[in-house]
Write a protein that holds these residues in place. Sequence first.
Motif, short mmCIF file in Angstrom:
data_model
loop_
_atom_site.label_atom_id
_atom_site.label_comp_id
_atom_site.label_asym_id
_atom_site.label_seq_id
_atom_site.Cartn_x
_atom_site.Cartn_y
_atom_site.Cartn_z
N ARG A 149 0.84 -1.19 0.00
CA ARG A 149 0.00 0.00 0.00
C ARG A 149 0.88 1.24 0.00
O ARG A 149 1.77 1.38 0.85
N ILE A 150 0.65 2.12 -0.96
CA ILE A 150 1.36 3.40 -1.01
C ILE A 150 0.37 4.51 -0.67
O ILE A 150 -0.70 4.61 -1.27
N GLU A 151 0.74 5.32 0.31
CA GLU A 151 -0.11 6.44 0.72
C GLU A 151 0.58 7.76 0.36
O GLU A 151 1.80 7.89 0.52
N VAL B 211 5.14 3.85 2.20
CA VAL B 211 5.00 2.49 1.65
C VAL B 211 4.84 1.52 2.81
O VAL B 211 5.63 1.50 3.75
N SER B 212 3.77 0.71 2.74
CA SER B 212 3.52 -0.32 3.77
C SER B 212 3.34 -1.67 3.10
O SER B 212 2.73 -1.76 2.03
N ILE B 213 3.85 -2.70 3.74
CA ILE B 213 3.66 -4.07 3.28
C ILE B 213 2.65 -4.72 4.23
O ILE B 213 2.85 -4.75 5.44
N LYS B 214 1.56 -5.21 3.66
CA LYS B 214 0.46 -5.74 4.46
C LYS B 214 0.23 -7.21 4.15
O LYS B 214 0.50 -7.69 3.05
N LEU C 281 -4.50 9.78 -0.72
CA LEU C 281 -4.63 8.63 -1.61
C LEU C 281 -4.04 7.38 -0.98
O LEU C 281 -3.02 7.44 -0.27
N LYS C 282 -4.69 6.25 -1.23
CA LYS C 282 -4.11 4.94 -0.91
C LYS C 282 -4.15 4.12 -2.18
O LYS C 282 -5.22 3.92 -2.76
N ILE C 283 -2.98 3.66 -2.64
CA ILE C 283 -2.88 2.89 -3.87
C ILE C 283 -2.37 1.50 -3.52
O ILE C 283 -1.37 1.36 -2.80
N TYR C 284 -3.05 0.48 -4.03
CA TYR C 284 -2.74 -0.90 -3.65
C TYR C 284 -2.11 -1.64 -4.83
O TYR C 284 -2.57 -1.54 -5.97
N PHE C 285 -1.04 -2.41 -4.53
CA PHE C 285 -0.33 -3.19 -5.54
C PHE C 285 -0.07 -4.60 -5.00
O PHE C 285 -0.06 -4.84 -3.79
N SER C 286 0.19 -5.51 -5.92
CA SER C 286 0.64 -6.83 -5.49
C SER C 286 2.07 -6.71 -4.97
O SER C 286 2.76 -5.71 -5.20
#
Length: 318
Positions: free
Chosen positions: A8-10, A107-110, A76-81
Motif C-alpha cells: 500500500r502506497i499512501e 510504503v507499507s507491506i500488508k 490517496l491509498k494505492i494498492y499493488f501486489s
Amino acid sequence: MSDNQYVRIEMTTSKDNLDQIGHIAQEFSCLGIEFFNIDESKVDEILGDRAFSGGDISLEVLNEVEDKLFTNDVKLKIYFSHSIVPQIKVIEEVLSANDIPYSDFIVSIKETEDWNKLWRSFYRPIYISDELSVVPSWLKNENSHKDIYIYPGMGFGTGTHETTELCLRFFDRLCQEKVSLGEILDFGCGSGILGIGAIKKSQSRVDFVDIDPAALDNCLYNINLNWDDQFTQGSQLLLRSRFVVSREYDLVFANILEPVIIHEADSLRKAVKKSGYLVLSGLLIEQGDTIKNHFQDQFDHIETIKKNDWCAILLRKK
C-alpha cells in the motif's frame, strides 16, 4: 515477500492530480485506488431535494458532489501486489518527471486478509430490547424466535444505521404498550428489517413496498432467512409503481429521505388509520421539525428520538 502480502502506497496531493496519478498507478498494474470516504450528511446537504432513492445518479450530479467534497488536498491509498516492490523507486521518479506535486509518500507491506471473514468480524447483533434484536445470518439460532435475521452485505440496510435502530425502538415501545398492530406498511422497506420485526414480534400482516426491484429481492432473501415456510398470511412485497393505498394501516414505517417523505406525504397520510401511528425517519436532526410540522394538520406529535446526527419521529393520527 510472499503471495500472501500486498503493498500500500499512501500520499497526499490535490484533486487536480488524481487523473494523472491514477493513470500512472494503472501503468504499474495497481490493484485499486482509495481516495475518499463519503460523508452522508454532507452529500445530503449538496443534493438537497434531489436526494431521491432509486434509479441511476447522473454523471453531472456525481461530478457536482465530487467537486464540492474535494475542496482541499486528497489523501490517496494505492494498492499493488507484492511484485511491485522493486519498482517503487521508479514510481516516485515517474511522479517527479511529470511534475506531479505530492507529499507523505508512505510504503507499507500488508498481509492479505480474508475480507469476507474480516467484515463479518466487525458486524455484531443490534440489541433493541430483551424481545428484539437484529442478528446476522451466520449467527442464527434456530431456537430463537425473537431475532430478526438478515444478511447485511447487500447494501439495502444492515440494521446498523441509526435511523433503522430508532424505528425499531419506537416499534418495540408500541408493542410494550400493547398497541394493536395487525396491519403494517413498511414503506421504503429496503432489506425488510422493520417489516420482518413486525411480523415476528406482533404477528402483523405487512406490506413491504420499495421503489427498487433489487431491494425487494434483498427483502425476500431476508424473509427466507427468517421463515422456512409461508411467513404470515397476507403479507406481500410490492413495487412502489404498483402500490396503491387501498387500505388503512395501524402503523406505517417510512424510513426514507426527507425529500421523499415530503413527496410521498399524501400517500403516507392516507395510509394511516385514525388513531394509527406513523414513524418517520431517515432524517438528519435539523430536518426533524420541518417534517413534524409538515404532518401536524392530521397528526399529533408523540415523540422525537435522536442518535448521533439522526432522528426519528413518532406521530399519531388525529
